[in-house]
Motif scaffolding. Structure first.
Motif, PDB file in Angstrom:
ATOM      1  N   LEU A 247       1.049  -0.851   0.389  1.00 10.25           N
ATOM      2  CA  LEU A 247       0.630   0.258  -0.019  1.00 10.25           C
ATOM      3  C   LEU A 247       0.994   0.988   0.089  1.00 10.25           C
ATOM      4  O   LEU A 247       1.838   1.385   0.790  1.00 10.25           O
ATOM      5  CB  LEU A 247      -0.815   0.017   0.929  1.00 10.25           C
ATOM      6  CG  LEU A 247      -2.012  -1.027   1.345  1.00 10.25           C
ATOM      7  CD1 LEU A 247      -2.375  -1.088   3.090  1.00 10.25           C
ATOM      8  CD2 LEU A 247      -2.465  -1.264   0.003  1.00 10.25           C
ATOM      9  N   PRO A 248       0.290   2.126  -0.731  1.00  8.23           N
ATOM     10  CA  PRO A 248       1.504   3.306  -0.661  1.00  8.23           C
ATOM     11  C   PRO A 248       1.712   3.893   0.281  1.00  8.23           C
ATOM     12  O   PRO A 248       2.544   4.633   0.320  1.00  8.23           O
ATOM     13  CB  PRO A 248       0.210   4.383  -1.415  1.00  8.23           C
ATOM     14  CG  PRO A 248      -1.135   3.647  -2.667  1.00  8.23           C
ATOM     15  CD  PRO A 248      -0.968   2.432  -1.050  1.00  8.23           C
ATOM     16  N   ALA A 249       1.288   4.381   1.569  1.00  4.59           N
ATOM     17  CA  ALA A 249       1.273   4.831   3.145  1.00  4.59           C
ATOM     18  C   ALA A 249       2.238   3.963   3.312  1.00  4.59           C
ATOM     19  O   ALA A 249       3.241   3.650   4.022  1.00  4.59           O
ATOM     20  CB  ALA A 249       0.464   5.086   3.676  1.00  4.59           C
TER      21      ALA A 249
ATOM     22  N   CYS B 119       6.132   4.661   4.669  1.00  2.63           N
ATOM     23  CA  CYS B 119       6.566   4.370   5.914  1.00  2.63           C
ATOM     24  C   CYS B 119       8.064   3.350   6.398  1.00  2.63           C
ATOM     25  O   CYS B 119       8.743   4.093   6.449  1.00  2.63           O
ATOM     26  CB  CYS B 119       4.888   4.006   6.896  1.00  2.63           C
ATOM     27  SG  CYS B 119       4.158   5.133   7.437  1.00  2.63           S
ATOM     28  N   GLY B 120       8.013   2.876   5.239  1.00  2.00           N
ATOM     29  CA  GLY B 120       9.494   2.248   5.130  1.00  2.00           C
ATOM     30  C   GLY B 120      10.274   2.847   4.938  1.00  2.00           C
ATOM     31  O   GLY B 120      10.968   2.032   5.587  1.00  2.00           O
ATOM     32  N   LYS B 121       9.928   3.642   3.675  1.00  5.17           N
ATOM     33  CA  LYS B 121      11.055   4.118   3.288  1.00  5.17           C
ATOM     34  C   LYS B 121      11.893   5.521   4.633  1.00  5.17           C
ATOM     35  O   LYS B 121      13.045   5.772   4.667  1.00  5.17           O
ATOM     36  CB  LYS B 121      11.090   5.667   1.990  1.00  5.17           C
ATOM     37  CG  LYS B 121      10.912   4.612   1.318  1.00  5.17           C
ATOM     38  CD  LYS B 121      11.925   3.604   0.307  1.00  5.17           C
ATOM     39  CE  LYS B 121      11.876   3.329  -0.548  1.00  5.17           C
ATOM     40  NZ  LYS B 121      13.312   1.980  -1.327  1.00  5.17           N
TER      41      LYS B 121
ATOM     42  N   LEU C 163      10.479   7.228  12.249  1.00  3.42           N
ATOM     43  CA  LEU C 163       9.206   6.031  12.760  1.00  3.42           C
ATOM     44  C   LEU C 163       7.586   6.790  12.273  1.00  3.42           C
ATOM     45  O   LEU C 163       7.261   7.505  13.188  1.00  3.42           O
ATOM     46  CB  LEU C 163       9.951   5.736  13.670  1.00  3.42           C
ATOM     47  CG  LEU C 163      10.261   4.613  14.550  1.00  3.42           C
ATOM     48  CD1 LEU C 163      10.590   3.564  15.738  1.00  3.42           C
ATOM     49  CD2 LEU C 163      10.461   3.625  13.593  1.00  3.42           C
ATOM     50  N   VAL C 164       6.594   6.788  11.713  1.00  3.17           N
ATOM     51  CA  VAL C 164       5.535   6.698  11.585  1.00  3.17           C
ATOM     52  C   VAL C 164       4.570   5.817  11.048  1.00  3.17           C
ATOM     53  O   VAL C 164       5.043   5.193  10.000  1.00  3.17           O
ATOM     54  CB  VAL C 164       5.883   8.423  10.685  1.00  3.17           C
ATOM     55  CG1 VAL C 164       6.305   9.087  11.450  1.00  3.17           C
ATOM     56  CG2 VAL C 164       5.822   7.873   8.896  1.00  3.17           C
ATOM     57  N   PRO C 165       3.259   6.059  11.696  1.00  3.28           N
ATOM     58  CA  PRO C 165       2.531   4.870  10.915  1.00  3.28           C
ATOM     59  C   PRO C 165       1.695   5.361   9.707  1.00  3.28           C
ATOM     60  O   PRO C 165       1.434   6.699   9.845  1.00  3.28           O
ATOM     61  CB  PRO C 165       1.620   4.519  12.137  1.00  3.28           C
ATOM     62  CG  PRO C 165       1.427   5.935  12.914  1.00  3.28           C
ATOM     63  CD  PRO C 165       2.811   6.935  12.540  1.00  3.28           C
ATOM     64  N   PRO C 166       1.012   4.770   9.169  1.00  2.26           N
ATOM     65  CA  PRO C 166       0.235   5.157   8.112  1.00  2.26           C
ATOM     66  C   PRO C 166      -1.463   5.321   8.802  1.00  2.26           C
ATOM     67  O   PRO C 166      -1.521   4.977   9.847  1.00  2.26           O
ATOM     68  CB  PRO C 166       0.206   4.354   7.220  1.00  2.26           C
ATOM     69  CG  PRO C 166       0.552   2.887   7.736  1.00  2.26           C
ATOM     70  CD  PRO C 166       1.714   2.780   8.864  1.00  2.26           C
TER      71      PRO C 166
ATOM     72  N   SER D 219      13.192  14.888   2.401  1.00  3.95           N
ATOM     73  CA  SER D 219      14.380  14.176   1.773  1.00  3.95           C
ATOM     74  C   SER D 219      13.383  12.882   0.797  1.00  3.95           C
ATOM     75  O   SER D 219      13.746  12.898   0.221  1.00  3.95           O
ATOM     76  CB  SER D 219      16.017  13.581   2.695  1.00  3.95           C
ATOM     77  OG  SER D 219      14.894  13.024   3.463  1.00  3.95           O
ATOM     78  N   VAL D 220      12.949  12.311   2.085  1.00  2.00           N
ATOM     79  CA  VAL D 220      12.074  10.760   1.355  1.00  2.00           C
ATOM     80  C   VAL D 220      11.482  11.577   0.111  1.00  2.00           C
ATOM     81  O   VAL D 220      11.412  10.844  -0.513  1.00  2.00           O
ATOM     82  CB  VAL D 220      11.706  10.284   2.737  1.00  2.00           C
ATOM     83  CG1 VAL D 220      10.739   9.161   2.167  1.00  2.00           C
ATOM     84  CG2 VAL D 220      12.548   9.256   3.292  1.00  2.00           C
ATOM     85  N   LEU D 221       9.866  12.102   0.479  1.00  2.10           N
ATOM     86  CA  LEU D 221       9.327  12.690  -0.604  1.00  2.10           C
ATOM     87  C   LEU D 221       9.969  13.429  -1.878  1.00  2.10           C
ATOM     88  O   LEU D 221       9.360  12.525  -3.235  1.00  2.10           O
ATOM     89  CB  LEU D 221       8.499  13.481  -0.032  1.00  2.10           C
ATOM     90  CG  LEU D 221       7.584  13.084   1.325  1.00  2.10           C
ATOM     91  CD1 LEU D 221       6.972  14.089   1.371  1.00  2.10           C
ATOM     92  CD2 LEU D 221       6.508  11.761   0.986  1.00  2.10           C
TER      93      LEU D 221
END
Length: 409
Positions: free
Chosen positions: A358-360, A364-366, A373-376, A404-406
């Protein structure tokens, strides 16, 4: 090989210690924790006040049966009613949000027997909303307006219907003779961080009065400072008066505790109080409200009040919103939520997602790989749930990682 049931799709990390807003894994890599046990660790990890309270209470009295009173339970109930709800009522202590919501559902059924339909048959139905989440017990999944939590657990219990969130006309049209209560989250956490509008909350309260229904608020994820006030509904429509409220998560700062409150308001001409319906034998718990849990919660709520962490939640919300807006990234559709319960919506057409993910969850893994650490919250929303005492510097560091990740995606 793990001997733990695979009920969670876990991220590939094993956490071993924490301090403040940071946690470390078994390879000694550190992460900023903006998940906080999903809005649980209100003061971050191993806060000195909470740790010392637990140590002291554990060496004095950890558990006794609820057949007996304890000072800690009585004191916590008083603090909740007088300092936080600020409406006359009574509190029942449980161990989790799902248990607290089951208590609300049972209370609605009791009310439906005390205030039956015109033909004398009991009212029993609880109306809730699509994208809601009220726990994973059988009662909780029936109240939850998401099909994914119900798959494989048929048949569902009778007495639940789900309606469009923030749609007052649909709600009014759905009220039936058997309806006893309306249950809602002021901010839907698991369902995508969707905020109830002031007009909707006011309208729901008015419908409850008109049709003699209970107004039940699920503040499990939103309560005790997470949304800028002790109770999230007061941040949205402070003039309404609920009949019942459930809590858990942040009220223990990491120690398991849940609770629900019932109003002392009269429900008939004799002056019988709503809270009196749940009398001896109607509900119970072995561990709920034990001295260790209540002492922990008292310490957490005192720290939030004394350090005015409610105000910090609103301050950091403003900083987060301003910073994300300044990026002007097309991949971000909006920021939803209140205080430090925020959801960042993603335009999933802007990046490639591996098959089966799933996209979110992929994003979150990246972010985890990058040290955040963040949850969807649903398939297209990232939740930001830092501790209520998070600093400006920690917010800035987390947002720099996020950006940076986005950008890389």
């Amino acid at each position: 090989m793990s001997h733990v049931l695979s009920t969670y799709a876990r991220f590939p990390v094993t956490l071993v210690r924490g301090e403040g807003t940071r946690v470390w894994d078994d390879h000694d890599k550190s992460y900023l924790d903006f998940c906080t046990g999903i809005a649980v660790c209100s003061l971050g990890h191993c806060h000195p006040r909470l740790v010392e309270t637990i140590r002291a209470q554990a060496g004095t009295l950890m558990h006794v049966s609820n057949l007996y009173s304890t000072r800690q339970q009585e004191e916590l109930a008083q603090v909740i009613v007088e300092d936080h709800v600020k409406l006359p009522g009574k509190v029942f202590f449980a161990n989790s949000g799902a248990e607290a919501n089951d208590g609300l559902i049972k209370s609605a059924r009791k009310f439906g027997h005390a205030r039956p339909q015109a033909d004398g048959s009991p009212r029993y139905e609880v109306l809730s909303f699509t994208k809601s989440f009220h726990g994973r017990t059988l009662g909780g999944i029936n109240a939850t307006g998401q099909d994914k939590v119900k798959e494989g657990f048929d048949p569902m219990l009778p007495g639940f219907r789900h309606l469009p969130f923030n749609d007052l006309a649909a709600l009014e049209a759905a009220i039936a003779p058997e309806t006893a209560a309306i249950l809602l989250e002021p901010v839907q956490g698991e369902g995508g961080v969707n905020v109830a509008t002031p007009e909707f909350l006011r309208g729901v309260a008015a419908l409850c009065k008109k049709h003699d229904l209970l107004l039940m608020l699920d503040e499990v994820q939103t309560g005790y400072g997470r949304c800028g006030q002790a109770m999230a509904w007061r941040q949205i429509a402070p003039e309404i008066q609920p009949d019942a409220i459930s809590w858990a998560k942040g009220m223990g700062g990491g120690f398991p505790i849940g609770a629900f409150w019932l109003s002392d308001r009269s429900i008939d001409a004799s002056g019988k109080e709503l809270s009196s319906l749940m009398g001896p034998g109607t509900h119970g718990t072995t561990y709920g409200g034990n001295p260790l849990a209540c002492a922990s919660s008292l310490a957490v709520l005192a720290e939030i009040a004394e350090k005015d962490l409610n105000a910090n939640a609103l301050k950091q919300e403003e900083r987060i919103r301003e910073t994300i807006a300044s990026w002007n990234l097309p991949v971000i559709t909006e920021v939803r939520g209140i205080g430090l319960l925020l959801g960042v919506g993603l335009d999933v057409s802007k990046f490639e997602v591996p098959a089966g993910k799933l996209p979110a969850g992929f994003v979150c893994g990246k972010l985890l790989e990058a040290g955040l650490l963040v949850p969807p919250a649903g398939p297209e929303t990232i939740r930001l749930l830092p501790p209520l005492n998070v600093s400006d510097e920690e917010i800035d560091e987390a947002l720099a990682i996020f950006k940076s990740v986005l950008v890389a995606l």
